[in-house]
Design a protein around this motif. Structure first.
Motif: not given
Length: 123
Positions: A48-58
């Motif tokens: 998760v990008r700390w400022n934006s909250g954008i998430t990524y997953y395997a």
């Protein structure tokens, strides 16, 4: 940045666990979770990008795991649902000073690591 992970344990297949990772210090751009099973390489789980909250997953956890962060508590969480025996591993949280999309799935891109917490899923 120091990281303290917690929340691992033993659960039956189909069950849930929530991992937490408390961070000291504020110098981080991205936080991630990785896991390592016996005899295997450490692999990316979520970030998760700390400022934006954008998430990524395997791909292996997409739809079952959810990463989130609480800026006020300086903590990142990994909610794990519908757990499978193949999810058994030591889970590590990590913090990176830079969040570059092409590299945030690489363990080498992270600057600080927590101590790891064991997750065991029985069949």
């Amino acid at each position: 940045v120091q990281l303290q992970a917690s929340g691992g344990g033993l659960v039956q297949a189909g069950g849930s666990l929530r991992l937490s990772c408390a961070a000291s210090g504020r110098s981080k751009s991205v936080m991630g979770w990785f896991r390592q099973a016996p005899g295997k390489e450490r692999e990316f789980v979520a970030a998760v990008r700390w400022n934006s909250g954008i998430t990524y997953y395997a791909d292996s956890v997409k739809g079952r795991f959810t990463i989130s962060r609480d800026n006020t508590q300086n903590t990142v969480y990994l909610q794990m649902d519908n757990l499978k025996p193949e999810d058994t591993a030591v889970y590590y949280c990590a913090a990176g000073l830079r969040s570059i999309l092409s590299t945030l799935r690489l363990a080498s891109s992270y600057d600080h690591w927590g101590q790891g917490t064991q997750v065991t899923v029985s069949s």
